[in-house]
Enzyme design. Structure first.
Site, PDB file in Angstrom:
ATOM      1  CE  LYS A 195      -3.962   1.383  -8.433  1.00  0.00           C
ATOM      2  NZ  LYS A 195      -3.171   2.469  -7.803  1.00  0.00           N
ATOM      3  CB  SER A 215      -1.056   0.570  -5.070  1.00  0.00           C
ATOM      4  OG  SER A 215      -1.589   1.749  -5.660  1.00  0.00           O
ATOM      5  CB  SER A 264       0.354   4.052  -6.599  1.00  0.00           C
ATOM      6  OG  SER A 264       0.441   3.547  -5.292  1.00  0.00           O
TER       7      SER A 264
HETATM    8  N1  GLN Z   1       2.933   3.273  -1.170  1.00  0.00           N
HETATM    9  C1  GLN Z   1       2.114   4.413  -0.916  1.00  0.00           C
HETATM   10  C2  GLN Z   1       0.996   4.047   0.030  1.00  0.00           C
HETATM   11  O1  GLN Z   1       0.898   2.893   0.363  1.00  0.00           O
HETATM   12  C3  GLN Z   1       1.575   4.986  -2.179  1.00  0.00           C
HETATM   13  C4  GLN Z   1       0.357   4.340  -2.653  1.00  0.00           C
HETATM   14  C5  GLN Z   1      -0.317   5.063  -3.775  1.00  0.00           C
HETATM   15  O2  GLN Z   1       0.266   5.942  -4.396  1.00  0.00           O
HETATM   16  N2  GLN Z   1      -1.569   4.691  -3.984  1.00  0.00           N
HETATM   17  O3  GLN Z   1       0.237   4.880   0.455  1.00  0.00           O
END
Ligand code: GLN
Length: 428
Positions: A30, A105, A129
């Site tokens: 990532k 994400s 994410s």
């Molecule tokens: N969808 C969640 C957020 O936008 C989780 C994102 C994540 O785990 N980085 O914060």
């Protein structure tokens, strides 16, 4: 970006430095995990030209274990999103459900694995994410217990919630990758020795005979019918293999999404202050506002470079932490966080693991949810409680709806990754 799914922001190979359990395997990383000499953009225009001078601890461990890194994957800007569409580099398609989002994400990481563009991948999970994209792309993702995996070299979004985690086609492979990256690191003081067994891959033996699985009604009720149908079929299958299911209650989870977003945005507003054109980000001279003649204007000009979602979160986070509102929002969110933690502890008095659908909905169509942040936040209902409680969880494929794959989430007690790995391997 790669031609097929657009899973990668940067395609650049990084050679292994040793031989070990990952020799001969490719790993996609990532793009918020630092790689020395290779761009690390966090999906943000702010860091489009940023090349870290050092490796994250997990990257060092991958290379030492023999892995070949094949590139840096697309993601929601700074990890803020559930669809990978807030990336400054454009969206990623879902290889398991073309035309739909891969989740987020860490959508690029899950898509790379689902499309066979990498054997394995690393994502980061602040509120789901790793698990969300794993569920949407029909692969396996693990969010480790807070403190199991070093965050050194992970660009911070919300430090108290996030962990780097593995994504793989099977539970065993995800567990193998976890085994390589887990363990204390003197450069991350939140990692620690915990005394629990760390042979994760060998736990993927499919043996659930005698296992008690807690099912919280609160995390099933709100889910899509087609998703619940697949979830129930997976539970039937686990029962047929000798597991027992019991109802458990997590009343606190009704506050979890709100608490999560207050805490995550608060931490984000503070973490993202460093993108000011002095420490990180383009210099003020490189922005339109070349003749900004005071620091406020210069900072503001640089910070215009954040995307909409990131700006929204910095503003809301700053507001929630400000004098007068701190007690009203941030302190309340911390109370809710403690409540969630207590609820899980109680559930683990009767259950070995807690099961729910990973995502209450199937993958959205590309473009469908971008204009509706609230809808996007609510999709995190089943994943964020786990981060608030700092527990480990795994998402394993459990059937399909007409709109795409469904993931089953199994949550375990702190540092008991082995039990969720064992249970998940019985679902495959
Ligand atoms: N969808 C969640 C957020 O936008 C989780 C994102 C994540 O785990 N980085 O914060």
């Amino acid at each position: 970006m790669s031609p097929d799914t657009d899973a990668f922001i940067t395609r650049e190979e990084i050679d292994p430095t040793g031989e070990g359990p990952l020799s001969g395997r490719t790993v996609a990383v990532k793009d918020n995990i630092s790689t020395a000499g290779v761009p690390t953009t966090c999906g943000s225009a702010m860091l489009a030209d940023y090349v870290p001078p050092y490796d994250a601890t997990v990257v060092e461990r991958l290379k030492d274990a023999g892995a070949r890194i094949v590139g840096k994957t697309n993601m929601d800007e700074f990890g803020m999103g559930t669809t990978t569409e807030t990336s400054a580099f454009g969206p990623t398609d879902n290889p398991a459900a073309p035309g739909r989002v891969p989740g987020g994400s860490s959508g690029g990481s899950a898509a790379a694995v689902a499309a066979g563009e990498a054997d394995l991948a690393l994502g980061s999970d602040t509120g789901g994410s790793v698990r969300c994209p794993a569920a949407f792309c029909g692969v396996v993702g693990i969010k480790p217990t807070y403190g199991l995996v070093s965050r050194y070299g992970l660009v911070a979004y919300a430090n108290s919630l996030e962990q780097i985690g593995p994504i793989a086609p099977t539970v065993e492979e995800a567990a193998e990758l976890l085994e390589v990256i887990a363990g204390p690191d003197e450069r991350d003081a939140t990692t620690r020795e915990h005394g629990a067994e760390t042979a994760y891959a060998s736990a993927a033996d499919g043996d659930v005979d005698g296992l008690t699985i807690g099912v919280p009604t609160e995390l099933v009720e709100g889910a899509d019918e087609a998703v619940v149908e697949q979830f129930k079929a997976a539970l039937d299958d686990l029962r047929a293999q000798g597991a027992e299911t019991v109802e458990v209650s997590l009343p606190s989870v009704e506050t979890a999404v709100q608490a999560y977003y207050v805490i995550a945005m608060g931490e984000a507003s503070s973490n993202l202050a460093r993108f000011d054109g002095v420490r990180y980000g383009p210099t003020a001279a490189a922005t339109d506002d070349e003749d900004a003649d005071n620091w406020n204007d210069a900072f503001a000009a640089v910070r215009e470079g954040f995307g909409e979602e990131v700006k929204r979160r910095i503003l809301l986070g700053t507001y929630a932490l400000s004098a007068g509102y701190h007690d009203k929002y941030y302190d309340k969110a911390q109370d809710a966080r403690a409540w969630v933690r207590r609820d899980f502890a109680e559930a683990f008095e009767t259950a070995d693991v807690v099961a729910s659908p990973t995502m209450p909905v199937p993958p959205f169509e590309l473009g469908e949810s971008l204009d509706d942040p609230l809808r996007m936040y609510l999709a995190d209902a089943n994943t964020v409680p786990v981060n608030l409680a700092n527990l480990p969880a795994i998402s394993v494929p459990a059937g399909e709806t007409a709109e795409g794959p469904v993931g089953l989430q199994l949550v375990g007690e702190a540092f008991d990754e082995r039990t969720i790995i064992r249970a998940a391997s019985a679902v495959e």
